[in-house]
Design a protein around this motif. Structure first.
Motif, mmCIF file in Angstrom:
data_model
loop_
_atom_site.group_PDB
_atom_site.id
_atom_site.type_symbol
_atom_site.label_atom_id
_atom_site.label_comp_id
_atom_site.label_asym_id
_atom_site.label_seq_id
_atom_site.Cartn_x
_atom_site.Cartn_y
_atom_site.Cartn_z
ATOM 1 N N SER A 25 3.019 -5.518 -6.409
ATOM 2 C CA SER A 25 1.700 -6.061 -6.755
ATOM 3 C C SER A 25 0.688 -5.721 -5.670
ATOM 4 C CB SER A 25 1.789 -7.579 -6.937
ATOM 5 O OG SER A 25 2.754 -7.912 -7.908
ATOM 6 N N ALA A 26 1.113 -5.843 -4.417
ATOM 7 C CA ALA A 26 0.201 -5.541 -3.306
ATOM 8 C C ALA A 26 -0.193 -4.065 -3.320
ATOM 9 C CB ALA A 26 0.845 -5.916 -1.971
ATOM 10 N N CYS A 70 -0.345 -2.168 -5.941
ATOM 11 C CA CYS A 70 -1.289 -2.011 -7.055
ATOM 12 C C CYS A 70 -2.677 -2.506 -6.647
ATOM 13 C CB CYS A 70 -0.805 -2.785 -8.283
ATOM 14 S SG CYS A 70 0.646 -2.045 -9.037
ATOM 15 N N ALA A 71 -2.729 -3.621 -5.920
ATOM 16 C CA ALA A 71 -4.020 -4.160 -5.483
ATOM 17 C C ALA A 71 -4.714 -3.161 -4.557
ATOM 18 C CB ALA A 71 -3.806 -5.498 -4.771
ATOM 19 N N LEU A 72 -3.934 -2.604 -3.666
ATOM 20 C CA LEU A 72 -4.468 -1.689 -2.660
ATOM 21 C C LEU A 72 -5.024 -0.417 -3.313
ATOM 22 C CD1 LEU A 72 -4.411 -1.869 0.416
ATOM 23 C CD2 LEU A 72 -2.252 -0.616 0.402
ATOM 24 N N GLU A 105 -5.566 0.004 -6.680
ATOM 25 C CA GLU A 105 -6.182 -0.290 -7.983
ATOM 26 C C GLU A 105 -5.504 0.510 -9.090
ATOM 27 O OE1 GLU A 105 -10.519 -0.064 -7.168
ATOM 28 O OE2 GLU A 105 -10.435 -2.243 -6.970
ATOM 29 N N MET A 106 -4.177 0.526 -9.016
ATOM 30 C CA MET A 106 -3.384 1.143 -10.077
ATOM 31 C C MET A 106 -2.655 0.016 -10.819
ATOM 32 S SD MET A 106 -4.030 4.407 -9.785
ATOM 33 C CE MET A 106 -2.770 5.324 -10.685
ATOM 34 N N GLU A 107 -1.951 0.378 -11.896
ATOM 35 C CA GLU A 107 -1.382 -0.673 -12.755
ATOM 36 C C GLU A 107 0.089 -0.991 -12.505
ATOM 37 O OE1 GLU A 107 -4.421 0.345 -16.435
ATOM 38 O OE2 GLU A 107 -2.410 1.211 -16.420
ATOM 39 N N ASN A 117 3.637 -6.236 -12.055
ATOM 40 C CA ASN A 117 2.493 -6.327 -11.150
ATOM 41 C C ASN A 117 1.745 -7.609 -11.453
ATOM 42 O OD1 ASN A 117 -0.001 -6.065 -9.897
ATOM 43 N ND2 ASN A 117 -0.667 -4.350 -11.170
ATOM 44 N N CYS A 175 -9.778 -5.686 -1.441
ATOM 45 C CA CYS A 175 -8.390 -5.692 -1.892
ATOM 46 C C CYS A 175 -7.890 -7.140 -1.966
ATOM 47 C CB CYS A 175 -7.551 -4.875 -0.905
ATOM 48 S SG CYS A 175 -5.835 -4.836 -1.344
#
Lengths: 456, 128, 484
Positions: A116-117, A119-121, A123-125, C479, C38
């Protein structure tokens, strides 16, 4: 006997009796005398104390008191104590791959948080639970793009780490891929050269941001042109920079990889590091490596499992998406602890701090006569410096002054012998940067008096 | 294991229902049972040319992945899009709602390489 | 348990960055900046420590539980190797230093470790050279198979197939495919080793090589291994030794002496580096003279003056396999373990690993079906076939063991044994621990006779019960942010 074997003589006696043989040697009867070792001359065993002293002596032969201005994709960031302390918990580091989810929820949840982190970094899914390192992750991305597009031509931007490019070429040497490399213009990807090569046989364009020269780019325009022809864009990124830089997700990249060393892992002379990979949800089944998914248990309680395992080698065997088995779970854990500690604001502040210090260093270095800092495109915490003489000679002379002054580009880029890349992290103080500039001035002054600087 | 009388079968456990030069294809009850809960199916695209006994679909369950082979040659003219959202339909209704694709057949002679329901049932007994 | 992201409280900080002392702010044009910050969690250091400590307590590990996971060699990892890995002279060493002019001077200690380690591994295995680059066992396999391909290419051999036994690890066929070869599989015979007659038929001029795990995943050492090597060599094939089970034969037999040309070692198995919950591993690859020209670069060599250096001068090399010189800190731990153990210590390792495995095998066979009733090496494979007749499968027994505070053995591997249960106790476990395990297995057997249905909702003592894996694969959620 080594202290990690528990059996006493009595135990051995009792166990042999149960087995029904008279000696341990009898257990090895399938190994025939003709199979016996021709030699087994190893040193005698040592105590823990002796081994630690021996290794400390070896460590003292390394130059670790150098002040590091060298990066090249691997950066001297500070690792908070809580990171080291938490990954040192035996429950984490002496566990195996979480094949039994009920008794591995710790690792599984942590890896879900890691995904998840990432993805956050970016901006992917969807991210996987790690690959070996940034270089092998990029190779896996190439294979993945070829699987998705069923095409075999790949365009590599010259700003992609030369180390990564060599790895990709090694791995694909037995497969039918065609690679084309495009040059870097004013520090950025050459639109003209890339666009010329885009066609319906192209599987992917590989880009890097910031690139090996430290310059920043916005690849959105390349992505758009690539997508129009069904080509995927692979972006290799430096995660700390994503604290402030436009993300590959926002640019429209299809597969994102990177080296996660800078997220709380020590330099460790090259490993273990952390390869990360993220993609669009629609490509998740084509992604290699382990993937952790959220689900519920029999009582409806949230829990985590290894999921989409049908892609993997232990099930698909020769049809697997990759042969990867063990990845780097502990390094992924380390990075998610690091990212959690830094947090939303701390992480952005860290990126800004790197930028500030690098800008200061650029200004200091620019003041030196005969030295040019390339400024045709913006940079993050690493930048290219043009020296009046061979950079590898200058860097060598700087070692004597206590600095790893940068990485000379001549090793990987023909014609760039006078250039080096200089990296500045949050660990570098104003004083260190000023001292560095002074030392560089002295080295260059010395070089003018008696070139070559040193012919060692 | 259930079989359906008017269908033809392959050794790889696919079935085919032939009507006027076109046919519907799916996997047998035995196949869905041995795969377990199907979690994903990668469907072919309309317009794809398929060969008899050539791979044209892959299905995944939690712990297995397997290829589905086309019982006969031809061109894919329709696919069961519902399976994208609900792959478990193959488990629930392998011979009806769990159909996979429709094919315009290119060679009806190929039928002779397939088994009748009766032959397939015997084949299942022989493979245990 | 909440996710770290769900514990976030606006404004909370877990770490203080150094203050900027440079008195200026670097700027980046807007078009190159990210739009939204972020969304990492906002938590305190204590929040982070509690969160990850609680998570750790939801794991079974070697430090806390018996972990007889077959083929994985989950032995105890001595703590001193962690001390060694943390020595700053190594942990802070930048990997690009040796690539500077005369940069090898800056990393002599590290190069000496790699050089010495190579010699130690050569002596242990009978190989002539080792590359330390491969980052895990499967990565080592790929390295080995690529060298195999380079060898055949250099000799102009037209090769197409790699032969593997049916009991092979899944990585073997996956690796061969990536290196451009096709796989031919050979079945096991009634003794649990490769069927020699079948193998004979399958070896042809197009055989590139044979990949063997020895002892195999059934825990059996094939005494005909040298004959097999002769057969493979007769068609100029390469013998590949998968070192996954090397823990069984230290000091008893060296792959290099019995006809193997190339091998990998899983340092995280035999040489006791921690598994880390799934890596990092390390998979050095050894070769005999035949394959030395193809080793990946760089190699660590020594000049006449005693200086160690990175040698890139291997013109036939397959190239660069990893960014640097391997997973150095893992290699360092294994190096420390080997010099601690010494030659005698390593022999003791195998002696006791094999003794322990046979003890468990002998005691369990009265209640569980033993796939091959013979002396085993470091592990043995049972089948839950008797229990399955009562409706209790290998997986149910595994879940039962979790409630007994034991990490289950490997189940459903190797594929060649139905309902398989593969047990590898390793040398570090005591007889008392193994007796507890055996008692637990007996209890499972008794329960399978009395109340077979009671297995289906096990385990009961863990924070979560059996997960819905079908849901995980159908309603993909990998995610946290995809739904927020």
């Amino acid at each position: 006997m080594i202290p990690y074997i528990s059996n006493t003589e009595n135990d051995v006696h009792d166990m042999l009796k149960v087995i029904g043989v008279s000696s341990i040697d009898d257990l090895f009867n399938d190994i025939k005398p003709r199979h016996a070792p021709r030699s087994f001359n190893l040193p005698e065993g040592k105590s823990e104390f002796e081994v630690v002293e021996h290794v400390k002596r070896l460590a003292s032969k390394n130059a670790t008191d150098l002040i590091l201005f060298i990066g090249g994709g691997y950066y001297d960031h500070y690792v908070p104590s809580a990171v080291t302390s938490l990954v040192s918990r035996g429950e984490f580091y002496t566990a195996y791959t979480p094949y039994q989810p009920e008794c591995s929820q710790g690792t599984l949840q942590a890896l879900y948080e890691y995904q998840s982190a990432i993805c956050a970094l970016t901006e992917m899914e969807a991210a996987n639970a790690s690959l070996y390192d940034g270089g092998t992750a990029l190779y896996e991305a190439v294979m993945m793009a070829a699987r998705i597009t069923k095409r075999d031509k790949v365009i590599m931007d010259g700003g992609v780490s030369p180390i990564y490019r060599k790895i990709i070429r090694t791995y694909t040497s037995n497969l039918n891929y065609e690679f084309q490399e495009t040059p870097v213009v004013h520090g950025q990807s050459s639109r003209e050269e890339i666009e010329k090569l885009l066609d319906k046989d192209t599987a992917a364009v590989i880009l890097q941001n910031p690139n090996f020269f430290g310059t920043i780019d916005d690849h959105s325009d390349i992505v758009e042109k690539a997508h129009a022809l069904g080509i995927l864009v692979i972006e290799s990124v430096y995660p700390v920079a994503l604290g402030i830089l436009k993300t590959p997700g926002a640019m429209g990249a299809d597969i994102v990889t990177g080296e996660g060393q800078s997220l709380g892992l020590p330099l460790n002379f090259g490993g273990p590091y952390l390869g990360f990979m993220a993609t669009r949800k629609k490509y998740i089944r084509k992604m290699p490596g382990r993937i952790i998914g959220q689900t519920v248990d029999a009582n409806g309680k949230r829990c985590f499992v290894n999921t989409l395992q049908a892609r993997e080698q232990h099930i698909r065997r020769e049809k697997a998406t990759s042969n990867i088995c063990t990845n780097v779970a502990l390094c992924a854990l380390q990075s998610v602890i690091y990212m959690s500690l830094l947090g939303k604001h701390g992480f952005k502040a860290l990126a800004q701090l790197n930028l500030d210090k690098a800008e200061f260093a650029r200004q200091e270095i620019e003041k030196i006569e005969g030295v040019e800092v390339k400024r045709s495109s913006p940079t993050f915490n690493e930048f290219t410096v043009c020296l009046p003489i061979d950079a590898s000679v200058v860097v060598e002379a700087m070692i004597d002054k206590g600095f790893a002054a940068g990485f000379p580009l001549g090793r990987y880029y023909k014609g760039m012998e006078n250039y080096m890349i200089v990296a500045v992290t949050e660990k570098r103080t104003k004083k260190e940067i000023s001292d560095y500039a002074r030392a560089l001035r002295e080295v260059l002054a010395g070089a003018y008096c008696n070139t070559p600087v040193q012919d060692v | 294991m259930e079989t359906v009388e008017h269908l033809l079968y392959t050794k790889e456990h696919e079935w085919i229902n032939i009507e006027d030069g076109e046919a519907t294809v799916g996997i047998s009850d035995y196949a869905q049972e041995s795969l377990g809960d199907i979690t994903f199916i990668e469907l072919p695209s309309v317009g794809d040319e398929v060969e008899q006994f050539g791979e044209f679909v892959s299905v995944e369950s939690v712990k297995a992945a397997s290829d589905v082979f086309s019982p006969m040659s031809g061109e894919v003219i329709a696919v069961n899009e519902d399976l994208n959202e609900n792959p478990g339909m193959i488990n629930k209704s392998p011979y009806e709602k769990g159909w996979i694709a429709r094919i315009k057949l290119s060679d009806s002679e190929e039928q002779s390489n397939l088994m009748t329901a009766d032959e397939y049932s015997k084949f299942l007994v022989s493979v245990g | 348990m909440k996710l770290i992201f769900e514990k976030s409280v606006e404004g909370r900080q877990g770490f203080r960055n150094p203050r900027s002392d440079v008195g200026l702010e670097g700027e980046i044009p807007l078009k190159y900046r990210r739009e939204k910050d972020c969304p990492l969690p906002e938590v305190s250091e204590l929040d982070v420590v509690r969160h990850f400590t609680s998570l750790s307590q939801r794991n079974f590990s070697v430090d806390t539980h018996f972990y007889p996971l077959g083929s994985c060699t989950m032995k105890y990892n001595p703590k001193f190797t962690e001390t060694i890995a943390a020595i700053e002279g190594f942990s802070n060493l930048h990997p690009l230093l040796p690539q500077l002019n005369h940069g090898e001077k800056l990393v002599q200690g590290a190069l000496e470790v790699l050089y010495d380690m190579e010699r130690l591994l050569c002596e242990i295995t009978g190989m002539d050279r080792f590359t330390m680059q491969p980052l895990a066992g499967a990565h080592g396999e790929l390295t080995g198979v690529m060298m195999m391909a380079a060898y055949h290419k250099a000799k102009g051999n037209k090769k197409k197939y790699i032969i593997v036994p049916d009991s092979a690890h899944g990585t073997n066929p996956a690796t061969a495919a990536i290196a451009g070869y096709e796989i031919v599989s050979v079945n096991s015979d009634e003794n649990g080793v490769m069927d020699l007659e079948e193998l004979k038929e399958k070896i042809t001029d197009e055989t590139a090589g044979l990949m063997v795990t020895s002892p195999n995943t059934l825990g059996i050492f094939n005494s005909d291994v040298d004959k097999i090597a002769e057969m493979v060599h007769a068609v100029d094939g390469i013998m590949y030794y998968d070192g996954a089970n090397l823990n069984a034969i230290l000091g008893r037999c060296r792959p290099g002496d019995i006809g193997f040309d190339v091998m990998h070692i899983n340092l995280h198995k035999t040489f006791s580096t921690p598994h880390g919950g799934g890596g990092p591993g390390s998979g050095p690859v050894g070769v005999n003279e035949k394959l030395i020209p193809y080793l990946p670069i760089s190699m660590v060599d020594r000049r006449d003056d005693g200086m160690y250096y990175l040698n890139y001068d291997y013109p036939g090399s397959i190239g660069y396999l990893a960014s640097f010189y391997g997973n150095f800190s893992i290699i360092l731990r294994a190096y420390a373990y080997i010099i601690m153990a010494g030659g005698e210590g390593l022999k003791e390792v195998s002696n006791h690993a094999v003794l322990n495995a046979n003890y468990i095998k002998e005691r369990l066979k009265e209640r569980f079906h033993l796939a091959y009733d013979r002396i085993c090496m470091h592990e043995s494979v049972f089948s839950a076939s008797k229990q399955t007749e009562r409706g209790v499968h290998a997986i149910d027994i595994a879940k039962f063991l979790i409630d007994q505070n034991i990490h289950p053995p490997t189940v459903y591997f190797p594929l060649s044994v139905k309902e398989s249960i593969m047990i590898e106790p390793t040398e570090t476990e005591s007889k008392q621990t193994m007796d507890q395990f055996i008692d637990a297995m007996f209890k499972a057997d008794e329960l399978s006779q009395q109340q077979p249905e009671s297995f289906h909702d096990l385990p009961k003592t863990t924070p979560v019960t059996r997960p819905d894996e079908v849901k995980a694969a159908r309603d993909i959620n990998t995610n946290y942010f995809q739904n927020t």
